[in-house]
Design a protein around this motif. Structure first.
Motif, PDB file in Angstrom:
ATOM      1  N   GLU A  96      18.514 121.943  12.011  1.00  0.00           N
ATOM      2  CA  GLU A  96      18.376 122.630  13.296  1.00  0.00           C
ATOM      3  C   GLU A  96      19.564 123.547  13.545  1.00  0.00           C
ATOM      4  O   GLU A  96      19.414 124.686  13.987  1.00  0.00           O
ATOM      5  CB  GLU A  96      18.271 121.601  14.429  1.00  0.00           C
ATOM      6  CG  GLU A  96      16.988 120.820  14.437  1.00  0.00           C
ATOM      7  CD  GLU A  96      15.812 121.637  14.967  1.00  0.00           C
ATOM      8  OE1 GLU A  96      14.716 121.456  14.422  1.00  0.00           O
ATOM      9  OE2 GLU A  96      15.994 122.431  15.897  1.00  0.00           O
TER      10      GLU A  96
ATOM     11  N   SER B 147      21.702 121.048  21.887  1.00  0.00           N
ATOM     12  CA  SER B 147      21.748 121.282  20.443  1.00  0.00           C
ATOM     13  C   SER B 147      23.173 121.150  19.918  1.00  0.00           C
ATOM     14  O   SER B 147      23.400 120.582  18.855  1.00  0.00           O
ATOM     15  CB  SER B 147      21.241 122.685  20.102  1.00  0.00           C
ATOM     16  OG  SER B 147      19.946 122.858  20.582  1.00  0.00           O
TER      17      SER B 147
ATOM     18  N   HIS C  83      24.224 117.551  19.967  1.00  0.00           N
ATOM     19  CA  HIS C  83      23.581 116.882  18.831  1.00  0.00           C
ATOM     20  C   HIS C  83      24.288 117.241  17.525  1.00  0.00           C
ATOM     21  O   HIS C  83      24.623 116.366  16.727  1.00  0.00           O
ATOM     22  CB  HIS C  83      22.110 117.303  18.767  1.00  0.00           C
ATOM     23  CG  HIS C  83      21.350 116.788  17.583  1.00  0.00           C
ATOM     24  ND1 HIS C  83      20.724 115.566  17.568  1.00  0.00           N
ATOM     25  CD2 HIS C  83      21.128 117.329  16.363  1.00  0.00           C
ATOM     26  CE1 HIS C  83      20.142 115.371  16.398  1.00  0.00           C
ATOM     27  NE2 HIS C  83      20.365 116.431  15.643  1.00  0.00           N
TER      28      HIS C  83
ATOM     29  N   VAL D 293      15.589 110.460  20.321  1.00  0.00           N
ATOM     30  CA  VAL D 293      15.798 111.894  20.132  1.00  0.00           C
ATOM     31  C   VAL D 293      16.330 112.505  21.420  1.00  0.00           C
ATOM     32  O   VAL D 293      16.055 112.012  22.508  1.00  0.00           O
ATOM     33  CB  VAL D 293      14.487 112.629  19.751  1.00  0.00           C
ATOM     34  CG1 VAL D 293      13.877 112.040  18.501  1.00  0.00           C
ATOM     35  CG2 VAL D 293      13.488 112.605  20.887  1.00  0.00           C
TER      36      VAL D 293
ATOM     37  N   PHE E 185      14.112 117.868  20.509  1.00  0.00           N
ATOM     38  CA  PHE E 185      13.922 117.854  19.066  1.00  0.00           C
ATOM     39  C   PHE E 185      12.767 116.992  18.603  1.00  0.00           C
ATOM     40  O   PHE E 185      12.861 115.777  18.614  1.00  0.00           O
ATOM     41  CB  PHE E 185      15.189 117.361  18.383  1.00  0.00           C
ATOM     42  CG  PHE E 185      16.411 118.078  18.841  1.00  0.00           C
ATOM     43  CD1 PHE E 185      16.509 119.442  18.695  1.00  0.00           C
ATOM     44  CD2 PHE E 185      17.447 117.394  19.431  1.00  0.00           C
ATOM     45  CE1 PHE E 185      17.635 120.115  19.118  1.00  0.00           C
ATOM     46  CE2 PHE E 185      18.570 118.060  19.853  1.00  0.00           C
ATOM     47  CZ  PHE E 185      18.669 119.419  19.699  1.00  0.00           C
TER      48      PHE E 185
ATOM     49  N   HIS F 227      14.311 113.752  15.599  1.00  0.00           N
ATOM     50  CA  HIS F 227      15.553 113.945  14.870  1.00  0.00           C
ATOM     51  C   HIS F 227      16.592 112.907  15.259  1.00  0.00           C
ATOM     52  O   HIS F 227      17.654 113.265  15.765  1.00  0.00           O
ATOM     53  CB  HIS F 227      16.120 115.339  15.144  1.00  0.00           C
ATOM     54  CG  HIS F 227      15.164 116.443  14.887  1.00  0.00           C
ATOM     55  ND1 HIS F 227      15.424 117.738  15.217  1.00  0.00           N
ATOM     56  CD2 HIS F 227      13.930 116.474  14.319  1.00  0.00           C
ATOM     57  CE1 HIS F 227      14.417 118.517  14.874  1.00  0.00           C
ATOM     58  NE2 HIS F 227      13.488 117.767  14.336  1.00  0.00           N
TER      59      HIS F 227
ATOM     60  N   HIS G 190      17.248 116.792   8.607  1.00  0.00           N
ATOM     61  CA  HIS G 190      16.335 117.241   9.637  1.00  0.00           C
ATOM     62  C   HIS G 190      15.853 116.105  10.555  1.00  0.00           C
ATOM     63  O   HIS G 190      16.135 116.120  11.744  1.00  0.00           O
ATOM     64  CB  HIS G 190      15.166 117.951   8.950  1.00  0.00           C
ATOM     65  CG  HIS G 190      14.145 118.491   9.887  1.00  0.00           C
ATOM     66  ND1 HIS G 190      13.428 119.630   9.633  1.00  0.00           N
ATOM     67  CD2 HIS G 190      13.706 118.047  11.074  1.00  0.00           C
ATOM     68  CE1 HIS G 190      12.604 119.863  10.635  1.00  0.00           C
ATOM     69  NE2 HIS G 190      12.751 118.914  11.518  1.00  0.00           N
TER      70      HIS G 190
END
Ligand code: SF4
Ligand SMILES: [Zn+2]
Ligand SMILES: [Zn+2]
Lengths: 391, 584
Positions: A86, A144, A147, A217, A221, A286, A351
């Protein structure tokens, strides 16, 4: 826009991605407005005023991994380069500013870096993320980066051990107090096979929410689908797993309509999995430890450089196969279906995890929990084994 | 860095004066390249001394401009923009087109071609790296586009007009040899008035790339994003089905303009959906030169199949369900050299005004009449707005600033409603392109029935796309990639850093320049509204979706916000009469 700011502030808190009270947003319509912790809000407003975008999130992450990555980065580096799919695909790399470089005009410097990327790490301040079109996008970019710094830090610790004073304590606290047990216990799943349109939509929406609520998650995601006869119900592209109401596309297996052009980029993978496995439910997310562990390859002298897309071998984490392959039309759709048939679960390099259910989501959800728990335990086992003397 | 050797650009402009029959090279100032990139931006800048001239004034330039990425392997960048003033709308006008022509113009050593003047005999312009030559081609006058292309193909890639351009049809196209069109605003008529039938260009020069490794990395980032985008390379996406992939979606969203925008669902749209076209014509992939997406489709015999807007407007808008007739109409427009959207909307307005939409079999003869300005075609060649006015029903023209609306009903997407109105070239879907987020969820979904935040979103997107049109890259790339990756490609190609934020600022400069020209020519806030129909009639509600009329007061409120964001007066004009003097 204040309502949206409140919504995504609460979401980040619920996701445990920010420290409560240390979060602010700015958004601009014909004027800039800000909300949240006053000093961060002021910074957010000042940065946003310098950019052509709609929203900005500034917050101190719930874990200090981003700051630790900056502190661990060699002198002269100005960005971190996470290897997970990602991040590689959508963020490329994440620039950072060291505390010492901030100067008297931090907003100008941050704006300049954000002019290039969706988010930056500002040491001692937190993560600053922009949203070109919506407040939600700033939330997603923040998520994001949270993460990817999480994943990158865990990966680096496993590879390189602890380097900074106090780092082992931070890590212990994270391991002991921050992480919560993952479980499917107490969740309500409708027993399959499901045939009713509305019931399928409701179940997909509920299960999507479970994945986020249970900490499997982060909300942006993953994707989820259910097959009923010749129709696959699948979450839409760019949809949050915990907000799927109205974001599920029914797609015909035979391509007789193109309405599903808005479906998840993994539509093709889902279809092939259905064709090969005979399953009815697919869950894809994810979870962080599975992502970290999928990238630990011990193959000595392997000539493959772009492992995430080109590694031809099937590895195993416990009894779960791991394959390479990129998103969408990038090969994952070819490599996952054959390996998922027997074990009913598979991991994609860098991933995430795919799991299937014979008739309903209960089986798929439990499998997702098991895979992540196995990876989490294995991760700490390897850290202990490698770096015990440091701890 | 010196001209002619700069990476990315050639630094050379070719000027052609048709009256004097002279061609000469000029240096393209470095400052202008950096501040306007190429394509649309550069073309718009080069109009600065001419924007008040009438579109058909011989001195009005017709500008062809490639960008710094043309000639490199940057995905979808073998494109050019053609810029002039539109005879249909009276606005500054640009249009982007792909094809070998753009690539060959760059390979002949030119960033830009500026044509002025007027010839009494039909001419063709032939360009090679050693120079340019004007050739009298009286025998080609009256020929269709394919005939013209065939006659000149031995000398290189061709851009030509058909009978529509020759006869001053206000929505005549310039057509590229492989079927790409410079469409919508009637630049084919501008070329026709100049007496220029065709341009043919050949060249073999390479475009230099400053940093090859950086460039290759950026290119692979773009390709990963293409693969990750369901709209581009997804199973149901445009690489598979072409833009008619949108037919089913627009039907489902209840925003397919039907019966001249009286309704928004056409029950027989199934007949011309992406899958239907694939089945009926064994459609194969086709597309612009050097583009990895190949979103255009053609038959095994090479006949180009229509785009989404074309099938929908020759279909639903005119109540025609016959796919073969629609394909035939498209082919005919391409042969005659005219815009399919404007032609179909003009027919629909005329149809509603006379009380009967044209039947499937009536359309092809009408299109011929338009191109030759015979019979009903004499009036229809003027476009929907003049046709409706002449018939005493001006309210039936479905356009903004005289440019006919494409096949996205604005009552079904409020950002689109606003974007149609703020577009500097009139009712066009491709400027801010909010369909991307309001319908296709890229890069993120927004609420299509809300105006909230849309003024800012539209302004940002207009700036972004002005930069994209100046690179020149294809809009469809941005269903996957962003300016982040294209900024990298540009920086790698030119050796000059172009962060995305700076590209948006360049885009803003281009957008404001265009708006300034328009305001100077009399455009103001009253021209930034949709036809009244959309504010007082609803669309086709049903299946749980309400399509009410657009709230005019709320629309106006958002439009005013937009003006404030743009730094304009409440009338949508410039407070500073010297705005241009403040720009490079
Ligand atoms: S995506 Fe389609 S229109 Fe765009 S450059 Fe490629 S083939 Fe041409
Ligand atoms: Zn995924
Ligand atoms: Zn490997």
């Amino acid at each position: 826009m204040y309502d949206q700011i409140a919504q995504y502030t609460n979401k980040l808190i619920a996701d445990r991605a920010v420290l409560t009270g240390e979060i602010a947003f700015a958004a601009q319509d014909d004027a800039v407005l800000t909300a949240g912790e006053p000093a961060l809000a002021e910074l957010a407003g000042a940065v946003l005023a310098r950019l052509s975008c709609l929203a900005l999130a500034v917050a101190r992450p719930a874990l200090p991994f981003a700051d630790l990555l900056v502190a661990r980065a060699p002198v002269g580096e100005s960005c971190i380069v996470p290897r997970d799919t990602e991040t590689r695909t959508f963020l490329h790399d994440i620039p950072f500013v060291r505390r010492a470089e901030l100067g008297d005009e931090p907003a100008a410097l941050i704006a300049r870096l954000l002019g290039n990327r969706k988010g930056v790490i500002v040491e001692g301040v937190g993560i600053v993320a922009s949203g070109t079109l919506t407040v939600e996008q700033a939330y997603i970019n923040y998520s994001s980066i949270f993460h990817s710094t999480f994943v990158k830090y865990l990966e680096d610790v496993l590879q390189e051990g602890f380097r900074l004073p106090g780092e082992t304590d931070v890590f212990s606290v994270f391991r002991r107090d921050w992480l919560r047990p993952l479980t499917a216990a107490g969740l309500d799943f409708r027993a399959g096979p499901l045939t009713d349109h509305d019931e399928i939509l409701a179940e997909i929406t509920a299960v999507g929410r479970y994945t986020v609520e249970r900490g499997l998650v982060d909300s942006f995601f993953g994707n989820i689908s259910y097959r009923a006869g010749e129709v696959v119900y699948i979450s839409q592209t760019a949809a949050s797993l915990d907000a799927l109401a109205g974001c599920i596309d029914p797609v015909a297996m035979d391509n007789s309509s193109t309405c599903g052009i808005t479906a998840s980029s993994e539509l093709l993978a889902h279809r092939r999995i259905y064709e090969l496995s005979g399953a009815r439910a697919i869950l894809h997310g994810h979870p962080k430890f599975a992502v970290v562990m999928s990238m630990q390859c011990e193959e000595a002298g392997c000539p493959v450089r772009d492992c995430w897309k080109e590694c031809p071998s099937v590895r195993f984490l416990g009894d779960t196969p791991v394959v390479a392959g990129e998103i969408g039309a990038g090969g994952l759709a070819k490599r996952v279906p054959p390996v998922i048939v027997g074990p009913r679960k598979a991991i994609v390099y860098g991933h995430g995890v795919f799991t299937v259910g014979e008739a309903d989501f209960a089986e798929a959800f439990r499998a997702l929990v098991e895979v992540e728990n196995w990876c989490r335990n294995e991760y700490f086992r390897r850290v202990d084994e490698r770096w015990r003397e440091n701890r | 860095m010196t001209n002619g050797t700069a990476a990315g650009w050639t630094g050379v402009l070719l000027r052609v004066d048709l009256t004097a029959r002279q061609c000469w090279r000029e240096e393209l100032p470095e400052e202008l390249r950096h501040a306007y990139l190429g394509g649309r931006g550069l073309g718009v800048r080069l109009m600065r001394d001419y924007y008040r001239l009438a579109p058909f004034d011989p001195d009005t330039p017709l500008i062809f401009a490639v960008g710094p990425l043309c000639g490199t392997p940057a995905p979808t960048a073998a494109r050019l923009a053609v810029v002039s003033r539109s005879p249909l709308t009276g606005t500054i006008y640009d249009c982007s087109a792909g094809g070998r022509f753009a690539w060959r113009l760059k390979a002949a050593g030119f960033d830009t071609l500026v044509v002025t003047g007027q010839s009494t005999v039909p001419l063709a312009l032939a360009i090679t790296p050693t120079g340019a030559e004007l050739v009298a081609v009286p025998a080609l006058w009256g020929k269709t586009v394919p005939e013209t292309v065939a006659a000149l193909a031995a000398r290189g890639s061709v851009a030509a007009i058909g009978p529509a351009g020759e006869n001053g049809v206000l929505f005549a196209n310039i057509m590229m040899g492989e079927g790409n069109s410079v469409g919508r605003g009637g630049l084919g008529a501008v070329m026709g008035k100049k007496g220029l039938k065709a341009i043919v260009v050949d060249g073999d020069r390479e475009t230099l790339i400053a940093d090859r490794e950086r460039f290759d990395h950026a290119r692979s980032d773009v390709m990963r994003l293409f693969r990750a985008s369901p709209v581009i390379f997804g199973e149901l996406g445009i690489a598979e089905y072409g833009t008619p992939a949108l037919v089913d979606l627009m039907r489902q969203r209840r925003m397919a303009p039907t019966a001249n925008f009286r309704r928004t669902v056409f029950e027989q749209s199934d007949n011309y959906s992406g899958p239907a076209i694939r089945r009926a014509y064994q459609a194969k992939k086709d597309g612009c030169y050097g583009c990895p997406i190949q979103c255009k489709k053609s038959t095994p015999q090479g006949e180009h199949l229509p785009e989404y807007e074309t099938v929908s407007h020759f279909g639903a808008l005119n109540g025609i369900a016959d796919l073969a007739a629609i394909v035939k109409s498209n082919t005919l427009c391409n042969r005659l050299g005219m815009d399919t959207i404007s032609a179909a909307v003009t027919l629909a307005a005329w149809g509603e005004a006379r009380g009967a939409f044209p039947r499937a079999e009536e359309v092809p003869p009408l299109l011929e009449e338009i191109a030759w300005r015979h019979g009903a075609g004499e009036l229809l060649a003027e476009g929907s707005s003049r046709v409706a006015a002449a018939m005493g029903r001006p309210e039936l023209a479905m356009g903004v600033k005289g440019l006919e609306l494409p096949a996205y009903d604005p009552r079904g997407a409020y950002g689109m409603a606003l974007a149609y109105c703020t577009s500097n070239r009139g009712g066009c879907h491709l400027r801010a392109y909010p369909i991307s987020h309001e319908i296709l969820r890229k890069p993120i979904a927004t609420d299509r029935f809300s105006f909230s935040g849309k003024a800012r979103i539209i302004a940002i997107a207009e700036d972004t796309n002005a930069a994209v049109d100046s690179l020149v890259a294809c809009k469809f790339s941005f269903f996957g990639a962003t300016l982040e990756e294209y900024g990298e490609l540009l920086s790698a190609a030119t050796g000059i850093d172009y962060p995305p934020q700076q590209l948006k600022e360049i885009g803003r400069r281009i957008y404001l320049t265009e708006r300034f020209y328009n305001c100077a020519n009399g455009f103001a806030s009253r021209d930034d509204y949709l036809p009244e129909r959309f504010y007082c009639e609803g669309g086709s509600s049903g299946e749980g979706i309400e399509i009410p009329p657009i709230d005019r007061a709320r629309f106006t409120e958002e439009l005013q916000k937009y003006y404030r964001i743009r730094g304009l007066t409440p009338d949508g004009t410039f407070a500073d009469p010297d705005f241009l003097a403040t720009q490079p």
